[in-house]
Scaffold this motif. Structure first.
Motif, PDB file in Angstrom:
ATOM      1  N   ALA A 104       0.805  -1.219   0.000  1.00 39.32           N
ATOM      2  CA  ALA A 104       0.000   0.000   0.000  1.00 39.32           C
ATOM      3  C   ALA A 104       0.840   1.272   0.000  1.00 39.32           C
ATOM      4  CB  ALA A 104      -0.969  -0.010   1.186  1.00 39.32           C
ATOM      5  N   PRO A 105       1.938   1.372   0.757  1.00 38.48           N
ATOM      6  CA  PRO A 105       2.742   2.605   0.686  1.00 38.48           C
ATOM      7  C   PRO A 105       3.282   2.864  -0.715  1.00 38.48           C
ATOM      8  CG  PRO A 105       3.287   1.371   2.662  1.00 38.48           C
ATOM      9  CD  PRO A 105       2.414   0.478   1.838  1.00 38.48           C
ATOM     10  N   ALA A 106       3.698   1.819  -1.401  1.00 36.39           N
ATOM     11  CA  ALA A 106       4.185   1.991  -2.770  1.00 36.39           C
ATOM     12  C   ALA A 106       3.047   2.420  -3.698  1.00 36.39           C
ATOM     13  CB  ALA A 106       4.809   0.698  -3.275  1.00 36.39           C
ATOM     14  N   ALA A 107       1.844   1.914  -3.442  1.00 41.23           N
ATOM     15  CA  ALA A 107       0.688   2.332  -4.236  1.00 41.23           C
ATOM     16  C   ALA A 107       0.446   3.828  -4.065  1.00 41.23           C
ATOM     17  CB  ALA A 107      -0.549   1.540  -3.823  1.00 41.23           C
ATOM     18  N   ARG A 108       0.556   4.315  -2.823  1.00 47.33           N
ATOM     19  CA  ARG A 108       0.362   5.742  -2.575  1.00 47.33           C
ATOM     20  C   ARG A 108       1.386   6.567  -3.358  1.00 47.33           C
ATOM     21  NH1 ARG A 108      -2.019   8.923   1.197  1.00 47.33           N
ATOM     22  NH2 ARG A 108      -2.601   7.169   2.553  1.00 47.33           N
ATOM     23  N   VAL A 109       2.640   6.154  -3.321  1.00 45.25           N
ATOM     24  CA  VAL A 109       3.693   6.878  -4.036  1.00 45.25           C
ATOM     25  C   VAL A 109       3.378   6.926  -5.531  1.00 45.25           C
ATOM     26  CG1 VAL A 109       6.118   6.815  -4.705  1.00 45.25           C
ATOM     27  CG2 VAL A 109       5.480   6.410  -2.323  1.00 45.25           C
ATOM     28  N   ALA A 110       2.953   5.806  -6.082  1.00 42.66           N
ATOM     29  CA  ALA A 110       2.657   5.754  -7.513  1.00 42.66           C
ATOM     30  C   ALA A 110       1.487   6.661  -7.869  1.00 42.66           C
ATOM     31  CB  ALA A 110       2.354   4.312  -7.925  1.00 42.66           C
ATOM     32  N   TRP A 111       0.431   6.635  -7.073  1.00 42.67           N
ATOM     33  CA  TRP A 111      -0.736   7.460  -7.376  1.00 42.67           C
ATOM     34  C   TRP A 111      -0.429   8.948  -7.216  1.00 42.67           C
ATOM     35  CZ3 TRP A 111      -3.973   3.576  -4.141  1.00 42.67           C
ATOM     36  CH2 TRP A 111      -4.285   2.461  -4.953  1.00 42.67           C
ATOM     37  N   GLU A 112       0.362   9.288  -6.210  1.00 39.92           N
ATOM     38  CA  GLU A 112       0.775  10.681  -6.077  1.00 39.92           C
ATOM     39  C   GLU A 112       1.607  11.109  -7.290  1.00 39.92           C
ATOM     40  OE1 GLU A 112       2.746  10.641  -2.321  1.00 39.92           O
ATOM     41  OE2 GLU A 112       0.904  10.989  -1.162  1.00 39.92           O
ATOM     42  N   GLY A 113       2.429  10.186  -7.794  1.00 37.15           N
ATOM     43  CA  GLY A 113       3.212  10.471  -8.990  1.00 37.15           C
ATOM     44  C   GLY A 113       2.334  10.698 -10.205  1.00 37.15           C
ATOM     45  N   ALA A 114       1.235   9.945 -10.309  1.00 37.04           N
ATOM     46  CA  ALA A 114       0.311  10.126 -11.430  1.00 37.04           C
ATOM     47  C   ALA A 114      -0.293  11.518 -11.409  1.00 37.04           C
ATOM     48  CB  ALA A 114      -0.790   9.068 -11.373  1.00 37.04           C
ATOM     49  N   VAL A 115      -0.650  11.985 -10.235  1.00 37.90           N
ATOM     50  CA  VAL A 115      -1.247  13.319 -10.107  1.00 37.90           C
ATOM     51  C   VAL A 115      -0.237  14.403 -10.455  1.00 37.90           C
ATOM     52  CG1 VAL A 115      -2.334  14.939  -8.514  1.00 37.90           C
ATOM     53  CG2 VAL A 115      -2.902  12.497  -8.393  1.00 37.90           C
ATOM     54  N   ARG A 116       0.992  14.229 -10.017  1.00 37.29           N
ATOM     55  CA  ARG A 116       2.022  15.224 -10.317  1.00 37.29           C
ATOM     56  C   ARG A 116       2.357  15.247 -11.806  1.00 37.29           C
ATOM     57  NH1 ARG A 116       4.440  13.090  -5.695  1.00 37.29           N
ATOM     58  NH2 ARG A 116       5.876  11.881  -6.999  1.00 37.29           N
ATOM     59  N   ALA A 117       2.399  14.074 -12.415  1.00 37.46           N
ATOM     60  CA  ALA A 117       2.846  13.990 -13.808  1.00 37.46           C
ATOM     61  C   ALA A 117       1.870  14.650 -14.770  1.00 37.46           C
ATOM     62  CB  ALA A 117       3.055  12.528 -14.194  1.00 37.46           C
ATOM     63  N   GLN A 118       0.583  14.347 -14.632  1.00 40.53           N
ATOM     64  CA  GLN A 118      -0.430  14.872 -15.556  1.00 40.53           C
ATOM     65  C   GLN A 118      -1.685  15.221 -14.760  1.00 40.53           C
ATOM     66  OE1 GLN A 118      -0.267  11.335 -18.126  1.00 40.53           O
ATOM     67  NE2 GLN A 118       0.518  12.624 -19.787  1.00 40.53           N
ATOM     68  N   PRO A 119      -1.653  16.324 -14.029  1.00 43.14           N
ATOM     69  CA  PRO A 119      -2.725  16.624 -13.071  1.00 43.14           C
ATOM     70  C   PRO A 119      -4.114  16.765 -13.677  1.00 43.14           C
ATOM     71  CG  PRO A 119      -1.252  18.510 -13.349  1.00 43.14           C
ATOM     72  CD  PRO A 119      -0.587  17.339 -14.009  1.00 43.14           C
ATOM     73  N   ASP A 120      -4.208  17.109 -14.950  1.00 46.33           N
ATOM     74  CA  ASP A 120      -5.520  17.308 -15.573  1.00 46.33           C
ATOM     75  C   ASP A 120      -6.029  16.078 -16.319  1.00 46.33           C
ATOM     76  OD1 ASP A 120      -5.613  19.973 -14.680  1.00 46.33           O
ATOM     77  OD2 ASP A 120      -4.462  20.655 -16.411  1.00 46.33           O
ATOM     78  N   SER A 121      -5.296  14.985 -16.256  1.00 42.41           N
ATOM     79  CA  SER A 121      -5.674  13.794 -17.018  1.00 42.41           C
ATOM     80  C   SER A 121      -6.727  12.971 -16.289  1.00 42.41           C
ATOM     81  CB  SER A 121      -4.440  12.925 -17.265  1.00 42.41           C
ATOM     82  OG  SER A 121      -3.952  12.398 -16.035  1.00 42.41           O
ATOM     83  N   GLU A 122      -7.414  12.131 -17.059  1.00 43.09           N
ATOM     84  CA  GLU A 122      -8.389  11.217 -16.468  1.00 43.09           C
ATOM     85  C   GLU A 122      -7.699  10.255 -15.516  1.00 43.09           C
ATOM     86  OE1 GLU A 122     -12.007   9.564 -15.528  1.00 43.09           O
ATOM     87  OE2 GLU A 122     -11.555  11.412 -16.623  1.00 43.09           O
ATOM     88  N   ALA A 123      -6.484   9.812 -15.857  1.00 49.22           N
ATOM     89  CA  ALA A 123      -5.748   8.901 -14.980  1.00 49.22           C
ATOM     90  C   ALA A 123      -5.435   9.558 -13.641  1.00 49.22           C
ATOM     91  CB  ALA A 123      -4.452   8.449 -15.660  1.00 49.22           C
ATOM     92  N   ALA A 124      -5.089  10.853 -13.671  1.00 53.95           N
ATOM     93  CA  ALA A 124      -4.810  11.570 -12.423  1.00 53.95           C
ATOM     94  C   ALA A 124      -6.061  11.658 -11.559  1.00 53.95           C
ATOM     95  CB  ALA A 124      -4.276  12.964 -12.721  1.00 53.95           C
ATOM     96  N   LYS A 125      -7.207  11.872 -12.188  1.00 57.42           N
ATOM     97  CA  LYS A 125      -8.463  11.918 -11.428  1.00 57.42           C
ATOM     98  C   LYS A 125      -8.745  10.574 -10.755  1.00 57.42           C
ATOM     99  CE  LYS A 125     -10.446  15.364 -14.561  1.00 57.42           C
ATOM    100  NZ  LYS A 125     -11.486  15.605 -15.603  1.00 57.42           N
ATOM    101  N   LEU A 126      -8.491   9.493 -11.491  1.00 52.28           N
ATOM    102  CA  LEU A 126      -8.683   8.164 -10.910  1.00 52.28           C
ATOM    103  C   LEU A 126      -7.682   7.908  -9.790  1.00 52.28           C
ATOM    104  CD1 LEU A 126      -9.353   6.159 -14.188  1.00 52.28           C
ATOM    105  CD2 LEU A 126     -11.004   6.668 -12.390  1.00 52.28           C
ATOM    106  N   ALA A 127      -6.454   8.386  -9.965  1.00 58.64           N
ATOM    107  CA  ALA A 127      -5.443   8.225  -8.923  1.00 58.64           C
ATOM    108  C   ALA A 127      -5.849   8.979  -7.659  1.00 58.64           C
ATOM    109  CB  ALA A 127      -4.085   8.702  -9.425  1.00 58.64           C
ATOM    110  N   LEU A 128      -6.404  10.174  -7.824  1.00 53.19           N
ATOM    111  CA  LEU A 128      -6.886  10.933  -6.668  1.00 53.19           C
ATOM    112  C   LEU A 128      -7.994  10.174  -5.946  1.00 53.19           C
ATOM    113  CD1 LEU A 128      -6.967  14.619  -7.986  1.00 53.19           C
ATOM    114  CD2 LEU A 128      -5.652  13.748  -6.034  1.00 53.19           C
TER     115      LEU A 128
END
Length: 252
Positions: free
Chosen positions: A200-224
């Motif tokens: 789970a901690p690694a999952a959090r890091v990955a999802w936070e990375g998704a938001v940082r990388a492309q904050p306006d993308s659909e993937a970032a919304k799902l990561a949030l």
């Protein structure tokens, strides 16, 4: 997705007409087809319908164009079948999409990367139809044909996760990340795979990375959304069963 493959030279004016006024392009292509324009006219008509997201009409136009091309002995039929398949997929019809891709692949006209992309498309269709073993076979072949395509590795990783083969999922998502380190869809799936592996901690890091990388993308919304489900002890319920946004390739 190969839905908007470049038109053949004879139809060079079609994309400009579609971009300027897709409804008018439908009228023009319809008249062209009625006057014997054959496969090229049907392709242009399909593209005009696709620009309006009229997927059943687009699929039928591409399919008719493919049949016209087959009767004329034109190898472009295979590409038209691929376009028809993608229109069927966009319209939520995976089984007709599989049939169209079968026709494209059995023709032998598709080779190299184009064949690999068609196998990726058929994998997506097989997943949508619920045939995961068939999707696995298509993805394994696609990886041989387009080994540098991060989408192929992303889809393979997502499918492995869904099938419970976590070690394969981890290996494949690592390949996707190596090829597309700033892609939010890849980071989103990396988090889902980490969670499935109990990390789970690694999952959090990955999802936070998704938001940082492309904050306006659909993937970032799902990561949030995934981050919002994480509890204070980094525990979360089982991840979604879908393969995520990586299952769709943006139109080219």
């Amino acid at each position: 997705m190969i839905l908007l493959l470049p038109l053949l030279a004879q139809a060079a004016t079609c994309p400009a007409d579609i971009k300027a006024d897709p409804a008018r392009a439908v009228e023009t292509a319809t008249r062209w087809a009625a006057s014997g324009g054959g496969a090229l006219a049907r392709q242009c008509l399909g593209l005009a319908f696709a620009a309006q997201e009229k997927w059943p009409e687009a699929a039928r136009s591409f399919e008719q164009g493919a049949r016209d091309a087959e009767r004329a002995g034109n190898k472009a039929a295979a590409l038209l079948w691929v376009q028809a398949a993608n229109a069927r997929l966009a319209g939520g019809e995976p089984r007709p999409a599989i049939a169209a891709l079968d026709a494209a692949l059995v023709s032998g006209a598709l080779t190299g990367p184009v064949k690999g992309e068609a196998r990726l498309d058929r994998a997506r269709a097989n997943v949508a139809a619920g045939d995961l073993p068939a999707a696995r076979a298509d993805l394994d072949e696609a990886l041989k044909l387009v080994p540098d395509d991060p989408l192929a590795w992303l889809l393979s990783a997502a499918l492995a996760r869904r099938m419970g083969v976590i070690e394969r999922a981890q290996a494949d998502i690592a390949e996707a990340m190596r090829r597309a380190p700033d892609d939010a869809s890849v980071a989103l799936e990396a988090g889902r795979i980490a969670l499935a592996a109990g990390l789970a901690p690694a999952a959090r890091v990955a999802w936070e990375g998704a938001v940082r990388a492309q904050p306006d993308s659909e993937a970032a919304k799902l990561a949030l959304a995934e981050l919002g489900r994480l509890g204070p002890t980094d525990q979360i319920s089982e991840p979604p069963s879908s393969l995520g946004p990586g299952l769709r390739r943006d139109d080219k």
